[in-house]
Motif scaffolding. Structure first.
Motif, mmCIF file in Angstrom:
data_model
loop_
_atom_site.group_PDB
_atom_site.id
_atom_site.type_symbol
_atom_site.label_atom_id
_atom_site.label_comp_id
_atom_site.label_asym_id
_atom_site.label_seq_id
_atom_site.Cartn_x
_atom_site.Cartn_y
_atom_site.Cartn_z
ATOM 1 N N TRP A 44 0.822 -1.213 0.000
ATOM 2 C CA TRP A 44 0.000 0.000 0.000
ATOM 3 C C TRP A 44 0.852 1.258 0.000
ATOM 4 O O TRP A 44 1.734 1.423 0.846
ATOM 5 C CB TRP A 44 -0.910 0.006 1.230
ATOM 6 N N GLY A 45 0.564 2.141 -0.941
ATOM 7 C CA GLY A 45 1.210 3.454 -0.965
ATOM 8 C C GLY A 45 0.312 4.420 -0.202
ATOM 9 O O GLY A 45 -0.707 4.857 -0.735
ATOM 10 N N GLY A 46 0.667 4.702 1.028
ATOM 11 C CA GLY A 46 -0.204 5.514 1.880
ATOM 12 C C GLY A 46 -0.041 7.003 1.696
ATOM 13 O O GLY A 46 0.362 7.717 2.611
ATOM 14 N N GLN A 47 -0.320 7.481 0.501
ATOM 15 C CA GLN A 47 -0.293 8.919 0.211
ATOM 16 C C GLN A 47 -1.631 9.283 -0.434
ATOM 17 O O GLN A 47 -2.195 8.468 -1.172
ATOM 18 C CB GLN A 47 0.866 9.260 -0.735
ATOM 19 N N PRO A 48 -2.134 10.503 -0.175
ATOM 20 C CA PRO A 48 -3.466 10.869 -0.681
ATOM 21 C C PRO A 48 -3.677 10.615 -2.172
ATOM 22 O O PRO A 48 -4.715 10.084 -2.563
ATOM 23 C CB PRO A 48 -3.579 12.355 -0.338
ATOM 24 N N TRP A 49 -2.700 10.983 -3.004
ATOM 25 C CA TRP A 49 -2.912 10.819 -4.451
ATOM 26 C C TRP A 49 -3.041 9.348 -4.835
ATOM 27 O O TRP A 49 -3.822 8.988 -5.711
ATOM 28 C CB TRP A 49 -1.816 11.504 -5.270
ATOM 29 N N GLN A 50 -2.281 8.482 -4.143
ATOM 30 C CA GLN A 50 -2.353 7.048 -4.447
ATOM 31 C C GLN A 50 -3.694 6.475 -3.992
ATOM 32 O O GLN A 50 -4.320 5.679 -4.687
ATOM 33 C CB GLN A 50 -1.220 6.290 -3.751
ATOM 34 N N GLN A 51 -4.135 6.903 -2.812
ATOM 35 C CA GLN A 51 -5.388 6.393 -2.257
ATOM 36 C C GLN A 51 -6.594 6.861 -3.082
ATOM 37 O O GLN A 51 -7.563 6.126 -3.261
ATOM 38 C CB GLN A 51 -5.493 6.795 -0.787
ATOM 39 N N THR A 52 -6.482 8.074 -3.622
ATOM 40 C CA THR A 52 -7.533 8.586 -4.510
ATOM 41 C C THR A 52 -7.641 7.706 -5.754
ATOM 42 O O THR A 52 -8.746 7.385 -6.217
ATOM 43 C CB THR A 52 -7.224 10.041 -4.934
ATOM 44 N N LYS A 53 -6.502 7.300 -6.287
ATOM 45 C CA LYS A 53 -6.499 6.449 -7.481
ATOM 46 C C LYS A 53 -7.158 5.102 -7.194
ATOM 47 O O LYS A 53 -7.909 4.582 -8.019
ATOM 48 C CB LYS A 53 -5.075 6.255 -8.004
ATOM 49 N N VAL A 54 -6.877 4.538 -6.022
ATOM 50 C CA VAL A 54 -7.491 3.252 -5.663
ATOM 51 C C VAL A 54 -9.005 3.430 -5.516
ATOM 52 O O VAL A 54 -9.783 2.616 -6.003
ATOM 53 C CB VAL A 54 -6.874 2.649 -4.383
ATOM 54 N N PHE A 55 -9.410 4.521 -4.878
ATOM 55 C CA PHE A 55 -10.842 4.815 -4.736
ATOM 56 C C PHE A 55 -11.504 4.854 -6.117
ATOM 57 O O PHE A 55 -12.547 4.240 -6.336
ATOM 58 C CB PHE A 55 -11.049 6.156 -4.016
ATOM 59 N N ASN A 107 5.977 5.721 -0.548
ATOM 60 C CA ASN A 107 6.038 6.087 -1.962
ATOM 61 C C ASN A 107 5.571 4.906 -2.822
ATOM 62 O O ASN A 107 5.770 3.746 -2.444
ATOM 63 C CB ASN A 107 7.465 6.458 -2.378
ATOM 64 N N TRP A 108 5.019 5.228 -3.984
ATOM 65 C CA TRP A 108 4.503 4.170 -4.867
ATOM 66 C C TRP A 108 5.592 3.196 -5.309
ATOM 67 O O TRP A 108 5.368 1.987 -5.398
ATOM 68 C CB TRP A 108 3.804 4.772 -6.089
ATOM 69 N N ASN A 109 6.799 3.723 -5.580
ATOM 70 C CA ASN A 109 7.864 2.846 -6.080
ATOM 71 C C ASN A 109 8.409 1.928 -4.987
ATOM 72 O O ASN A 109 8.885 0.825 -5.264
ATOM 73 C CB ASN A 109 8.993 3.654 -6.735
ATOM 74 N N ASP A 110 8.302 2.374 -3.724
ATOM 75 C CA ASP A 110 8.704 1.504 -2.608
ATOM 76 C C ASP A 110 7.694 0.362 -2.452
ATOM 77 O O ASP A 110 8.066 -0.755 -2.081
ATOM 78 C CB ASP A 110 8.810 2.310 -1.310
#
Length: 219
Positions: A44-55, A107-110
């Protein structure tokens, strides 16, 4: 394309998962198998922009393309839209039970690196994750898999655009036209897609040259 689930083939194998889940229930059953096998189910990439994409990718699977546009374009608040958002939040909430303690701010890449090392099973991410796998020497269809989120009738797309300011200068106009021609050349479109993991903008490209992931996206 932003509706991708990337997964570690090694993690799936360790957990005894032999095929891609077709429904959210099947996905959650697979996440349980990974949990039991000692694998972090979701990187899980726990950043707002990543979570918005999953939503957004879950929402599309729940309300379809028309419903998605109704919510975002028409700001629709009908019962169907409210139910779709509620279901989406339920799935999103359930996913939180499958992430590790280090997810916040990751981060997404991590997160992708967790798949590359088979520490985690799946990642919800855009097509650019492919670059990380490629640099690590991993091949789509062999070392990692890619699937559109379960029950999705389409895909959330983000389109990168090039725009040219009008300068009134003939030489500049010529250079701009040349750049546009190069970018939109069918062969260049395929080569770029192979490197990035994206879907070509042109529909008349040679699809046979695309990898398994890009072919799924085109379909």
């Amino acid at each position: 394309g932003e509706s991708w689930i990337f997964y570690s083939k090694e993690a799936f194998e360790k957990a005894g998962i032999s095929q891609e889940p077709k429904t959210w229930d099947e996905l959650f059953a697979d996440l349980d198998k990974m949990k039991a096998a000692g694998i972090v189910p979701v990187a899980w990439g726990g950043q707002p922009w990543q979570q918005t994409k999953v939503f957004n990718m879950i929402l599309l699977s729940q309300v379809g393309i028309d419903g998605f546009l109704k919510i975002y374009v028409d700001k629709d608040k009908s019962q169907a839209s409210v139910e779709g958002v509620t279901k989406t939040l339920e799935i999103l909430g359930k996913l939180r039970g499958y992430v590790d303690a280090g997810a916040a701010g990751r981060n997404w890449n991590d997160a992708t690196a967790m798949l590359i090392t088979a520490k985690a099973g799946v990642q919800f991410m855009g097509d650019w994750a492919k670059g990380e796998f490629t640099v690590a020497g991993k091949e789509p269809g062999k070392d990692y898999g890619c699937m559109i989120v379960p029950e999705s009738k389409g895909m959330v797309y983000i389109a990168d655009a090039l725009w040219f300011p009008k300068t009134g200068n003939a030489e500049t106009d010529k250079a701009q036209k040349l750049l546009a021609e190069v970018v939109m050349d069918p062969a260049v479109q395929v080569e770029f897609a192979l490197k990035k993991g994206s879907v070509p903008m042109r529909s008349d490209v040679d699809k046979s040259k695309l990898d398994v992931c890009a072919q799924k996206g085109v379909e």
